[in-house]
Design a protein around this motif. Sequence first.
Motif, PDB file in Angstrom:
ATOM      1  N   ASP A 146     -10.928   6.747  -9.447  1.00 20.23           N
ATOM      2  CA  ASP A 146     -11.801   5.836 -10.170  1.00 20.23           C
ATOM      3  C   ASP A 146     -12.906   6.634 -10.853  1.00 20.23           C
ATOM      4  O   ASP A 146     -13.754   7.234 -10.183  1.00 20.23           O
ATOM      5  CB  ASP A 146     -12.397   4.821  -9.190  1.00 20.23           C
ATOM      6  N   PRO A 147     -12.938   6.639 -12.197  1.00 21.70           N
ATOM      7  CA  PRO A 147     -13.938   7.452 -12.884  1.00 21.70           C
ATOM      8  C   PRO A 147     -15.360   6.915 -12.765  1.00 21.70           C
ATOM      9  O   PRO A 147     -16.319   7.637 -13.026  1.00 21.70           O
ATOM     10  CB  PRO A 147     -13.461   7.430 -14.341  1.00 21.70           C
ATOM     11  N   GLU A 148     -15.506   5.659 -12.358  1.00 19.19           N
ATOM     12  CA  GLU A 148     -16.826   5.048 -12.262  1.00 19.19           C
ATOM     13  C   GLU A 148     -17.397   5.109 -10.851  1.00 19.19           C
ATOM     14  O   GLU A 148     -18.534   4.676 -10.625  1.00 19.19           O
ATOM     15  CB  GLU A 148     -16.761   3.592 -12.733  1.00 19.19           C
ATOM     16  N   ALA A 149     -16.618   5.610  -9.921  1.00 19.96           N
ATOM     17  CA  ALA A 149     -17.059   5.652  -8.525  1.00 19.96           C
ATOM     18  C   ALA A 149     -17.670   7.010  -8.199  1.00 19.96           C
ATOM     19  O   ALA A 149     -17.343   8.014  -8.822  1.00 19.96           O
ATOM     20  CB  ALA A 149     -15.885   5.372  -7.600  1.00 19.96           C
ATOM     21  N   PRO A 150     -18.569   7.045  -7.221  1.00 26.13           N
ATOM     22  CA  PRO A 150     -19.110   8.331  -6.776  1.00 26.13           C
ATOM     23  C   PRO A 150     -17.994   9.187  -6.187  1.00 26.13           C
ATOM     24  O   PRO A 150     -17.087   8.687  -5.530  1.00 26.13           O
ATOM     25  CB  PRO A 150     -20.141   7.940  -5.715  1.00 26.13           C
ATOM     26  N   ALA A 151     -18.051  10.479  -6.448  1.00 26.81           N
ATOM     27  CA  ALA A 151     -17.005  11.379  -5.968  1.00 26.81           C
ATOM     28  C   ALA A 151     -17.630  12.671  -5.460  1.00 26.81           C
ATOM     29  O   ALA A 151     -18.659  13.130  -5.967  1.00 26.81           O
ATOM     30  CB  ALA A 151     -16.008  11.687  -7.085  1.00 26.81           C
ATOM     31  N   GLY A 152     -17.025  13.237  -4.448  1.00 25.80           N
ATOM     32  CA  GLY A 152     -17.474  14.500  -3.897  1.00 25.80           C
ATOM     33  C   GLY A 152     -16.295  15.390  -3.594  1.00 25.80           C
ATOM     34  O   GLY A 152     -15.143  15.042  -3.872  1.00 25.80           O
ATOM     35  N   GLN A 153     -16.551  16.535  -3.024  1.00 23.90           N
ATOM     36  CA  GLN A 153     -15.472  17.470  -2.720  1.00 23.90           C
ATOM     37  C   GLN A 153     -14.538  16.956  -1.642  1.00 23.90           C
ATOM     38  O   GLN A 153     -13.363  17.313  -1.602  1.00 23.90           O
ATOM     39  CB  GLN A 153     -16.065  18.813  -2.291  1.00 23.90           C
ATOM     40  N   ASN A 154     -15.045  16.098  -0.764  1.00 24.92           N
ATOM     41  CA  ASN A 154     -14.252  15.638   0.372  1.00 24.92           C
ATOM     42  C   ASN A 154     -14.009  14.130   0.396  1.00 24.92           C
ATOM     43  O   ASN A 154     -13.368  13.636   1.324  1.00 24.92           O
ATOM     44  CB  ASN A 154     -14.934  16.042   1.678  1.00 24.92           C
ATOM     45  N   ARG A 155     -14.502  13.415  -0.595  1.00 27.89           N
ATOM     46  CA  ARG A 155     -14.329  11.957  -0.591  1.00 27.89           C
ATOM     47  C   ARG A 155     -14.334  11.440  -2.028  1.00 27.89           C
ATOM     48  O   ARG A 155     -15.271  11.704  -2.776  1.00 27.89           O
ATOM     49  CB  ARG A 155     -15.437  11.286   0.219  1.00 27.89           C
ATOM     50  N   VAL A 156     -13.278  10.700  -2.389  1.00 31.39           N
ATOM     51  CA  VAL A 156     -13.193  10.071  -3.702  1.00 31.39           C
ATOM     52  C   VAL A 156     -12.653   8.662  -3.510  1.00 31.39           C
ATOM     53  O   VAL A 156     -12.238   8.276  -2.411  1.00 31.39           O
ATOM     54  CB  VAL A 156     -12.283  10.870  -4.659  1.00 31.39           C
ATOM     55  N   PHE A 157     -12.647   7.901  -4.603  1.00 32.13           N
ATOM     56  CA  PHE A 157     -12.085   6.553  -4.573  1.00 32.13           C
ATOM     57  C   PHE A 157     -10.915   6.495  -5.548  1.00 32.13           C
ATOM     58  O   PHE A 157     -11.030   6.942  -6.692  1.00 32.13           O
ATOM     59  CB  PHE A 157     -13.144   5.522  -4.932  1.00 32.13           C
ATOM     60  N   VAL A 158      -9.814   5.958  -5.086  1.00 27.32           N
ATOM     61  CA  VAL A 158      -8.586   5.938  -5.872  1.00 27.32           C
ATOM     62  C   VAL A 158      -8.126   4.499  -6.070  1.00 27.32           C
ATOM     63  O   VAL A 158      -8.092   3.710  -5.125  1.00 27.32           O
ATOM     64  CB  VAL A 158      -7.479   6.752  -5.171  1.00 27.32           C
ATOM     65  N   ILE A 159      -7.771   4.179  -7.314  1.00 26.96           N
ATOM     66  CA  ILE A 159      -7.175   2.887  -7.637  1.00 26.96           C
ATOM     67  C   ILE A 159      -5.665   3.080  -7.665  1.00 26.96           C
ATOM     68  O   ILE A 159      -5.149   3.888  -8.437  1.00 26.96           O
ATOM     69  CB  ILE A 159      -7.664   2.372  -8.995  1.00 26.96           C
ATOM     70  N   VAL A 160      -4.952   2.363  -6.831  1.00 27.31           N
ATOM     71  CA  VAL A 160      -3.500   2.500  -6.752  1.00 27.31           C
ATOM     72  C   VAL A 160      -2.850   1.156  -7.071  1.00 27.31           C
ATOM     73  O   VAL A 160      -3.295   0.107  -6.592  1.00 27.31           O
ATOM     74  CB  VAL A 160      -3.064   3.030  -5.369  1.00 27.31           C
ATOM     75  N   THR A 161      -1.830   1.174  -7.916  1.00 23.19           N
ATOM     76  CA  THR A 161      -1.171  -0.051  -8.365  1.00 23.19           C
ATOM     77  C   THR A 161       0.346   0.085  -8.246  1.00 23.19           C
ATOM     78  O   THR A 161       0.888   1.191  -8.144  1.00 23.19           O
ATOM     79  CB  THR A 161      -1.525  -0.371  -9.827  1.00 23.19           C
ATOM     80  N   ALA A 162       1.022  -1.070  -8.281  1.00 27.35           N
ATOM     81  CA  ALA A 162       2.483  -1.086  -8.220  1.00 27.35           C
ATOM     82  C   ALA A 162       2.975  -2.452  -8.664  1.00 27.35           C
ATOM     83  O   ALA A 162       2.207  -3.424  -8.718  1.00 27.35           O
ATOM     84  CB  ALA A 162       2.975  -0.781  -6.814  1.00 27.35           C
ATOM     85  N   ASN A 163       4.257  -2.533  -8.974  1.00 31.88           N
ATOM     86  CA  ASN A 163       4.929  -3.812  -9.174  1.00 31.88           C
ATOM     87  C   ASN A 163       5.735  -4.113  -7.924  1.00 31.88           C
ATOM     88  O   ASN A 163       6.603  -3.317  -7.535  1.00 31.88           O
ATOM     89  CB  ASN A 163       5.861  -3.774 -10.385  1.00 31.88           C
ATOM     90  N   ARG A 164       5.440  -5.248  -7.307  1.00 33.29           N
ATOM     91  CA  ARG A 164       6.097  -5.592  -6.044  1.00 33.29           C
ATOM     92  C   ARG A 164       7.105  -6.712  -6.260  1.00 33.29           C
ATOM     93  O   ARG A 164       6.770  -7.768  -6.786  1.00 33.29           O
ATOM     94  CB  ARG A 164       5.062  -6.038  -5.016  1.00 33.29           C
TER      95      ARG A 164
END
Length: 209
Positions: A154-172
């Motif tokens: 997520d480019p708008e979320a805070p990020a560090g060397q050991n912790r980031v936020f990821v948006i994951v999607t799929a078609n179910r």
Amino acid sequence: MSTRTRAATAVFLAATASLAAGCSAGAPTPAAEATASAPAPTTSPSVALPPVTATVPPTTTANPPTGVPSPAPAPPFTADAYVSPVSVATAWMTQWCSSDWRQPRNDNVQRAAALQTSFAAAADLAAGDSEGAYRQMQDMKVSSACDHVTAEVDPEAPAGQNRVFVIVTANRTRMADGRPFQTAPESSTRAVVRQTDGRWLVDVAVDAG
């Protein structure tokens, strides 16, 4: 925590008249860089089926499936799955999104746990299918599988060397007795943390708002 995709749920309820599909999406709240797990989410991706009295109707043109995706590969996972936040989140969604009425209850959560922190795995398991929902899935022979799985930091979320936020999607795609009856998007935002051994692991879902 991720929110439900109301449009996909509305189509699903209209098609089945008895099933309920969960889909989550959300934007993370600011968080300090850390490798410790966040508090347990108030909700977690899961499928909870209400009591049903009718069979699943045929697929309609308003809700066409994309086909039947291949089953998720069985663990153990190679080291490549853990090398980055994107790779581990993609592998996690692939496992969580695939379920089979012939497998033990919450088997998808158990498989995905190998790609998670222990805290996140426990939280997802606690929020998984109840015994009643599992029996209903068995009665209706409901399974699901995912394709078009993607993940991005997520480019708008805070990020560090050991912790980031990821948006994951799929078609179910959901199936009753092997027959696809609904395809809907799934989306979740997850904290992903790096361990002392260098592996990245999926942490808890992120609260929305």
